[in-house]
Scaffold this motif. Structure first.
Motif, PDB file in Angstrom:
ATOM      1  N   MET A 181       0.846  -1.188   0.000  1.00 43.15           N
ATOM      2  CA  MET A 181       0.000   0.000   0.000  1.00 43.15           C
ATOM      3  C   MET A 181       0.888   1.246   0.000  1.00 43.15           C
ATOM      4  N   LYS A 182       0.461   2.242  -0.722  1.00 37.67           N
ATOM      5  CA  LYS A 182       1.218   3.491  -0.839  1.00 37.67           C
ATOM      6  C   LYS A 182       1.224   4.247   0.491  1.00 37.67           C
ATOM      7  N   GLU A 183       2.366   4.846   0.791  1.00 34.10           N
ATOM      8  CA  GLU A 183       2.474   5.693   1.990  1.00 34.10           C
ATOM      9  C   GLU A 183       1.456   6.821   1.908  1.00 34.10           C
ATOM     10  N   PRO A 184       0.850   7.179   3.029  1.00 33.76           N
ATOM     11  CA  PRO A 184      -0.108   8.298   2.984  1.00 33.76           C
ATOM     12  C   PRO A 184       0.593   9.624   2.703  1.00 33.76           C
ATOM     13  N   GLU A 185      -0.049  10.437   1.860  1.00 32.38           N
ATOM     14  CA  GLU A 185       0.445  11.766   1.536  1.00 32.38           C
ATOM     15  C   GLU A 185      -0.712  12.749   1.658  1.00 32.38           C
ATOM     16  N   ALA A 186      -0.391  14.027   1.743  1.00 28.78           N
ATOM     17  CA  ALA A 186      -1.432  15.044   1.851  1.00 28.78           C
ATOM     18  C   ALA A 186      -1.191  16.157   0.845  1.00 28.78           C
ATOM     19  N   LEU A 187      -2.274  16.584   0.230  1.00 27.64           N
ATOM     20  CA  LEU A 187      -2.282  17.760  -0.614  1.00 27.64           C
ATOM     21  C   LEU A 187      -2.817  18.910   0.220  1.00 27.64           C
ATOM     22  N   LEU A 188      -2.044  19.968   0.356  1.00 30.24           N
ATOM     23  CA  LEU A 188      -2.506  21.169   1.040  1.00 30.24           C
ATOM     24  C   LEU A 188      -2.843  22.223  -0.003  1.00 30.24           C
ATOM     25  N   ILE A 189      -4.114  22.589  -0.070  1.00 28.01           N
ATOM     26  CA  ILE A 189      -4.573  23.650  -0.964  1.00 28.01           C
ATOM     27  C   ILE A 189      -4.711  24.890  -0.095  1.00 28.01           C
ATOM     28  N   ILE A 190      -3.745  25.768  -0.201  1.00 22.86           N
ATOM     29  CA  ILE A 190      -3.613  26.877   0.738  1.00 22.86           C
ATOM     30  C   ILE A 190      -4.245  28.153   0.191  1.00 22.86           C
ATOM     31  N   ASP A 191      -5.220  28.674   0.926  1.00 27.84           N
ATOM     32  CA  ASP A 191      -5.803  30.004   0.687  1.00 27.84           C
ATOM     33  C   ASP A 191      -6.352  30.226  -0.715  1.00 27.84           C
ATOM     34  N   TYR A 192      -6.886  29.198  -1.334  1.00 22.87           N
ATOM     35  CA  TYR A 192      -7.398  29.358  -2.700  1.00 22.87           C
ATOM     36  C   TYR A 192      -8.842  29.869  -2.633  1.00 22.87           C
ATOM     37  N   THR A 193      -8.981  31.127  -2.230  1.00 25.04           N
ATOM     38  CA  THR A 193     -10.285  31.738  -2.008  1.00 25.04           C
ATOM     39  C   THR A 193     -10.546  32.877  -2.987  1.00 25.04           C
ATOM     40  N   ASN A 194     -11.796  33.308  -3.030  1.00 22.74           N
ATOM     41  CA  ASN A 194     -12.194  34.431  -3.888  1.00 22.74           C
ATOM     42  C   ASN A 194     -11.385  35.688  -3.581  1.00 22.74           C
ATOM     43  N   ASP A 195     -11.179  35.984  -2.304  1.00 22.10           N
ATOM     44  CA  ASP A 195     -10.442  37.208  -1.967  1.00 22.10           C
ATOM     45  C   ASP A 195      -9.019  37.199  -2.500  1.00 22.10           C
ATOM     46  N   PHE A 196      -8.417  36.020  -2.608  1.00 24.12           N
ATOM     47  CA  PHE A 196      -7.040  35.926  -3.087  1.00 24.12           C
ATOM     48  C   PHE A 196      -6.926  35.662  -4.588  1.00 24.12           C
ATOM     49  N   VAL A 197      -8.025  35.237  -5.239  1.00 22.28           N
ATOM     50  CA  VAL A 197      -7.910  34.790  -6.629  1.00 22.28           C
ATOM     51  C   VAL A 197      -8.857  35.520  -7.587  1.00 22.28           C
ATOM     52  N   SER A 252     -11.020  38.251  -9.632  1.00 19.82           N
ATOM     53  CA  SER A 252     -10.683  39.615 -10.055  1.00 19.82           C
ATOM     54  C   SER A 252     -11.242  40.663  -9.100  1.00 19.82           C
ATOM     55  N   ASN A 253     -12.331  40.353  -8.408  1.00 19.37           N
ATOM     56  CA  ASN A 253     -12.920  41.284  -7.447  1.00 19.37           C
ATOM     57  C   ASN A 253     -12.508  41.006  -6.011  1.00 19.37           C
ATOM     58  N   GLY A 254     -11.527  40.138  -5.818  1.00 15.08           N
ATOM     59  CA  GLY A 254     -11.071  39.803  -4.470  1.00 15.08           C
ATOM     60  C   GLY A 254     -10.367  40.959  -3.797  1.00 15.08           C
ATOM     61  N   ALA A 255     -10.389  40.949  -2.477  1.00 14.39           N
ATOM     62  CA  ALA A 255      -9.815  42.047  -1.689  1.00 14.39           C
ATOM     63  C   ALA A 255      -8.292  42.117  -1.772  1.00 14.39           C
ATOM     64  N   LEU A 256      -7.639  40.979  -2.004  1.00 14.46           N
ATOM     65  CA  LEU A 256      -6.175  40.923  -2.031  1.00 14.46           C
ATOM     66  C   LEU A 256      -5.769  39.889  -3.085  1.00 14.46           C
ATOM     67  N   THR A 257      -6.165  40.136  -4.315  1.00 18.28           N
ATOM     68  CA  THR A 257      -6.096  39.120  -5.360  1.00 18.28           C
ATOM     69  C   THR A 257      -4.761  39.043  -6.089  1.00 18.28           C
ATOM     70  N   VAL A 258      -4.384  37.813  -6.439  1.00 20.66           N
ATOM     71  CA  VAL A 258      -3.252  37.606  -7.337  1.00 20.66           C
ATOM     72  C   VAL A 258      -3.731  37.695  -8.780  1.00 20.66           C
ATOM     73  N   TRP A 285     -18.318  36.103   0.926  1.00 19.29           N
ATOM     74  CA  TRP A 285     -18.026  35.572  -0.401  1.00 19.29           C
ATOM     75  C   TRP A 285     -16.514  35.446  -0.588  1.00 19.29           C
ATOM     76  N   GLY A 286     -15.763  36.392  -0.076  1.00 18.87           N
ATOM     77  CA  GLY A 286     -14.315  36.403  -0.252  1.00 18.87           C
ATOM     78  C   GLY A 286     -13.621  35.194   0.331  1.00 18.87           C
ATOM     79  N   ARG A 287     -14.212  34.568   1.331  1.00 17.21           N
ATOM     80  CA  ARG A 287     -13.580  33.422   1.981  1.00 17.21           C
ATOM     81  C   ARG A 287     -13.992  32.088   1.355  1.00 17.21           C
ATOM     82  N   LYS A 288     -14.951  32.109   0.465  1.00 17.72           N
ATOM     83  CA  LYS A 288     -15.328  30.871  -0.235  1.00 17.72           C
ATOM     84  C   LYS A 288     -14.213  30.506  -1.214  1.00 17.72           C
ATOM     85  N   PHE A 289     -14.101  29.221  -1.499  1.00 15.22           N
ATOM     86  CA  PHE A 289     -13.079  28.778  -2.436  1.00 15.22           C
ATOM     87  C   PHE A 289     -13.395  29.280  -3.831  1.00 15.22           C
TER      88      PHE A 289
END
Length: 184
Positions: A1-17, A19-25, A79-83
């Motif tokens: 069996m494969k060793e357990p691994e984790a995917l961390l999806i960090i801060d992928y929210t409306n505010d960060f992504v 176009s109308n986000g408060a602090l968008t990339v 809304w900004g905190r939703k993914f």
């Protein structure tokens, strides 16, 4: 069996992504959406962990250092905190999966002030995969914490974005050259 691994999806929210986000990339963050959602699906289908550490702030919090640095962002129940994009419906579809969960963080690092390290160690997870935003802020600080805690780190270059290209490139080089991370 494969060793357990984790995917961390960090801060992928409306505010960060979005176009109308408060602090968008902006566009760079929007372009990585399909990659992030597909990676989440792959991890889930392979019975691996998908963890969504997500920034949480109070408006005008006088005790939080980011209040002086950035406009209000990722406020509770907004809304900004939703993914962003298709990550939100994917997450809602997997709310009852025991290997998919979201948790609040209030600092750049997903480890600072959270029980992430305990949760990962309880599940015998030694390798973590990082995606999300911002490459040179929250992804970077999470990677540094993971390095100091002895985790094997994989950064998915097609799954990260920053406020600036130079910041993104600097962080990618730092992951490789100073943290020994695998960049794919």
């Amino acid at each position: 069996m494969k060793e357990p691994e984790a995917l961390l999806i960090i801060d992928y929210t409306n505010d960060f992504v979005d176009s109308n986000g408060a602090l968008t990339v902006g566009k760079p963050g929007q372009k990585i959406e399909p990659y992030i959602v597909n990676l989440a699906k792959q991890f889930n289908e392979n019975n691996q962990w998908v963890i969504l550490p997500t920034d949480l702030h109070e408006k005008d919090d006088p005790f939080h250092p980011e209040t002086k640095l950035f406009p209000p962002h990722n406020l509770a129940n907004t809304w900004g905190r939703k993914f962003y994009g298709n990550l939100q419906p994917w997450f809602e579809e997997h709310l009852n999966d025991d290997k998919v969960y979201m948790y609040d963080k209030t600092r750049y690092s997903s480890f600072a002030g959270t029980d992430l390290d305990i949760k990962l160690r309880e599940r015998n997870i030694k390798k973590i995969h990082l995606v999300g935003v911002c490459t040179d802020i929250c992804i970077l600080h999470t990677a540094i914490s993971a390095y100091n805690l002895g985790y094997e780190i994989v950064v998915h270059e097609k799954g990260v974005a920053a406020l600036t290209t130079s910041g993104n490139n600097w962080a990618i080089n730092h992951f490789k050259n100073c943290l020994g991370a695998t960049v794919v």
